[in-house]
Scaffold this active site. Structure first.
Site, mmCIF file in Angstrom:
data_model
loop_
_atom_site.group_PDB
_atom_site.id
_atom_site.type_symbol
_atom_site.label_atom_id
_atom_site.label_comp_id
_atom_site.label_asym_id
_atom_site.label_seq_id
_atom_site.Cartn_x
_atom_site.Cartn_y
_atom_site.Cartn_z
ATOM 1 N N CYS A 171 57.043 47.237 37.265
ATOM 2 C CA CYS A 171 56.980 47.324 38.207
ATOM 3 C C CYS A 171 55.297 48.221 38.769
ATOM 4 O O CYS A 171 54.750 48.105 39.139
ATOM 5 C CB CYS A 171 57.784 48.805 39.187
ATOM 6 S SG CYS A 171 59.109 48.025 38.992
ATOM 7 N N HIS A 204 54.481 52.682 45.291
ATOM 8 C CA HIS A 204 55.434 51.224 45.361
ATOM 9 C C HIS A 204 56.621 51.774 46.195
ATOM 10 O O HIS A 204 56.579 53.203 46.113
ATOM 11 C CB HIS A 204 54.787 52.067 43.570
ATOM 12 C CG HIS A 204 57.217 50.743 42.334
ATOM 13 N ND1 HIS A 204 56.490 49.195 43.553
ATOM 14 C CD2 HIS A 204 58.046 50.533 42.633
ATOM 15 C CE1 HIS A 204 58.043 49.706 43.077
ATOM 16 N NE2 HIS A 204 58.708 49.886 42.141
ATOM 17 N N ASN A 238 62.459 46.506 46.755
ATOM 18 C CA ASN A 238 61.832 46.944 45.825
ATOM 19 C C ASN A 238 61.263 45.297 45.180
ATOM 20 O O ASN A 238 61.998 44.509 44.738
ATOM 21 C CB ASN A 238 62.535 47.477 45.163
ATOM 22 C CG ASN A 238 61.525 47.795 43.830
ATOM 23 O OD1 ASN A 238 60.130 46.747 43.848
ATOM 24 N ND2 ASN A 238 61.738 48.688 43.130
HETATM 25 O O1 UT7 Z 1 61.220 49.517 40.406
HETATM 26 C C1 UT7 Z 1 61.496 50.694 39.301
HETATM 27 C C2 UT7 Z 1 62.300 52.208 40.280
HETATM 28 N N1 UT7 Z 1 62.932 52.303 40.510
HETATM 29 C C3 UT7 Z 1 62.946 53.076 41.250
HETATM 30 O O2 UT7 Z 1 62.150 54.077 41.679
HETATM 31 C C4 UT7 Z 1 64.643 53.642 41.887
HETATM 32 C C5 UT7 Z 1 65.281 54.959 41.569
HETATM 33 N N2 UT7 Z 1 66.617 55.141 41.487
HETATM 34 C C6 UT7 Z 1 67.248 54.841 43.281
HETATM 35 O O3 UT7 Z 1 66.218 54.880 43.726
HETATM 36 C C7 UT7 Z 1 68.524 55.748 43.555
HETATM 37 O O4 UT7 Z 1 69.127 55.941 41.907
HETATM 38 C C8 UT7 Z 1 69.502 54.524 43.425
HETATM 39 C C9 UT7 Z 1 68.675 54.238 45.142
HETATM 40 C C10 UT7 Z 1 69.090 53.343 42.641
HETATM 41 C C11 UT7 Z 1 70.828 54.830 43.997
HETATM 42 O O5 UT7 Z 1 70.925 55.984 44.678
HETATM 43 P P1 UT7 Z 1 71.731 57.047 43.830
HETATM 44 O O6 UT7 Z 1 71.785 58.872 44.757
HETATM 45 O O7 UT7 Z 1 71.265 58.020 42.997
HETATM 46 O O8 UT7 Z 1 73.251 56.327 43.931
HETATM 47 P P2 UT7 Z 1 74.345 56.242 42.474
HETATM 48 O O9 UT7 Z 1 73.397 55.476 41.555
HETATM 49 O O10 UT7 Z 1 74.608 57.932 41.943
HETATM 50 O O11 UT7 Z 1 75.965 56.281 43.206
HETATM 51 C C12 UT7 Z 1 76.762 57.157 44.393
HETATM 52 C C13 UT7 Z 1 77.585 56.384 44.367
HETATM 53 C C14 UT7 Z 1 77.956 55.980 43.722
HETATM 54 O O12 UT7 Z 1 79.586 56.021 43.582
HETATM 55 P P3 UT7 Z 1 80.311 57.388 43.321
HETATM 56 O O13 UT7 Z 1 80.231 56.966 41.917
HETATM 57 O O14 UT7 Z 1 80.027 58.257 43.816
HETATM 58 O O15 UT7 Z 1 82.002 57.459 44.048
HETATM 59 C C15 UT7 Z 1 78.336 54.845 43.286
HETATM 60 O O16 UT7 Z 1 79.683 53.267 42.826
HETATM 61 O O17 UT7 Z 1 77.060 55.088 45.586
HETATM 62 C C16 UT7 Z 1 77.792 54.375 44.779
HETATM 63 N N3 UT7 Z 1 76.885 53.490 45.158
HETATM 64 C C17 UT7 Z 1 76.666 52.408 45.794
HETATM 65 N N4 UT7 Z 1 77.639 51.943 47.583
HETATM 66 C C18 UT7 Z 1 78.028 51.568 48.109
HETATM 67 C C19 UT7 Z 1 76.110 52.429 44.460
HETATM 68 N N5 UT7 Z 1 76.046 51.240 44.633
HETATM 69 C C20 UT7 Z 1 75.789 50.966 45.631
HETATM 70 C C21 UT7 Z 1 76.253 49.590 46.870
HETATM 71 N N6 UT7 Z 1 76.909 50.247 47.903
HETATM 72 N N7 UT7 Z 1 75.242 49.339 47.149
#
Ligand code: UT7
Length: 325
Positions: A114, A252, A282
């Protein structure tokens, strides 16, 4: 005196097919509300078969040349940042060279995920300052839809396809006044020990598979907030500029929450931060030049204004650039 790199034009290309969160939710265990709440994404564009990185990169490059009032004869270097090249070789940059009808110079692909476009700007600026090139196309072009793991809802909802490009033209640097236009500075970084928090688990050099994107989202998020803050401070300090000098932040486009945090850090009002993540998702190396092209085309970013670009991605790579338009 060193030549400076004038950002003479920019352009973008997005695939025709638009996929909403609701459409994804028909096949992936997710929802529009989860995606919007956590990321700000409402939709993304997905490429058709013919919309490869070379095809989209050439379209974006054509738009950048037209915006600059330049022709393929003005180009002597093409740097194409991508993690999704058409082929292992020739470089996708050279497919673009052939497509545009550029008859001289050189080109190569650049792999910095990225952050690829910021790396490309840095290398393009260095080529101009070293007098190895006078007209450089810097392109970011990606088809992440081809490397997404559709069984992993934590990543497959986050990315989209597209391409963005800028045309850098060598300008005379005959004094301090001119040194304050074009690319003022670029700052690129990498930490290979963090390679396993965001990667593709395969490649043409691997025995069995082309690979899928794998990400530890929380870890990447944590690093993004710190590293990007450092990178913008570094760019301002290198030029003796204050936050209040920045007219536009073009970040980004990975996550609206990260973008908002950067805007707050720079104390910029929200309307001075260019946001496309809601419509593009993204697009990796394409995200910054696509956002830049959109804000230049609709008249928000104007000549003479100071624009701060930043990105972070797999590698881990990150960086920033300050440009006087
Ligand atoms: O381009 C390179 C740079 N990339 C980035 O900067 C990305 C950086 N990271 C992020 O933007 C965030 O970490 C994400 C958007 C990827 C994820 O957000 P988060 O708030 O960190 O969520 P998480 O991964 O901690 O997941 C929270 C919950 C989980 O459920 P439990 O364990 O709390 O029950 C996941 O299973 O959300 C669940 N989950 C989803 N639910 C519905 C994960 N993905 C999804 C989904 N739909 N697509």
């Amino acid at each position: 005196m060193l030549p400076c790199s004038i950002l003479a034009g920019c352009g973008g290309y997005l695939p025709e097919r638009v996929v909403s969160n609701d459409e994804l939710a028909r096949t992936v265990d997710t929802s529009d509300s989860w995606i919007q709440e956590r990321t700000g994404i409402r939709q993304r564009h997905f490429a058709a078969r013919h919309e490869t990185s070379a095809f989209m990169g050439a379209a974006a490059a054509r738009a950048a040349l037209a915006d600059a009032g330049a022709t393929p004869d003005d180009v002597d270097a093409i740097i194409l940042a991508t993690s999704t090249p058409d082929q292992a070789f020739p470089a996708t940059a050279l497919r673009v060279q052939a497509d545009l009808g550029v008859k001289r110079g050189f080109g190569f692909d650049l792999s910095a995920a990225c952050t690829g476009f910021i790396y490309g700007l840095s290398v393009g600026d260095a080529l101009i300052k070293a007098r190895q090139a006078t007209g450089v196309l810097v392109i970011g072009s990606e088809v992440y839809s081809r490397i997404l793991n559709w069984q992993d809802r934590g990543t497959c909802v986050l990315f989209g396809d597209g391409a963005g490009a800028v045309f850098l033209r060598a300008g005379a640097d005959d004094g301090p006044a001119n040194r304050r236009q074009g690319i003022l500075s670029t700052h690129i970084h990498a930490q290979g020990t963090l390679g396993d928090i965001l990667y593709v688990d395969g490649a043409v050099g691997q025995p069995d598979k082309p690979g899928h994107l794998v990400m530890n989202g929380r870890e990447v998020f944590r690093h993004a907030v710190t590293r990007l803050a450092e990178a913008v401070d570094e760019a301002l300090a290198a030029n003796g500029l204050a936050r209040s000098d920045v007219d536009w932040l073009v970040p980004h486009q990975a996550n609206r929450r990260i973008i908002d945090a950067m805007g707050r850090k720079l104390e910029l009002p929200a309307e001075r931060v260019v946001v496309t993540v809601d419509r593009h998702a993204n697009t990796s190396a394409a995200s910054v030049p696509l956002a830049l092209a959109e804000a230049c085309r609709d008249g928000r970013i104007r000549k003479g204004q100071l624009v701060l670009l930043e990105a972070l991605g797999g590698g881990l790579t990150w960086g920033s650039a300050l440009v006087r338009m």
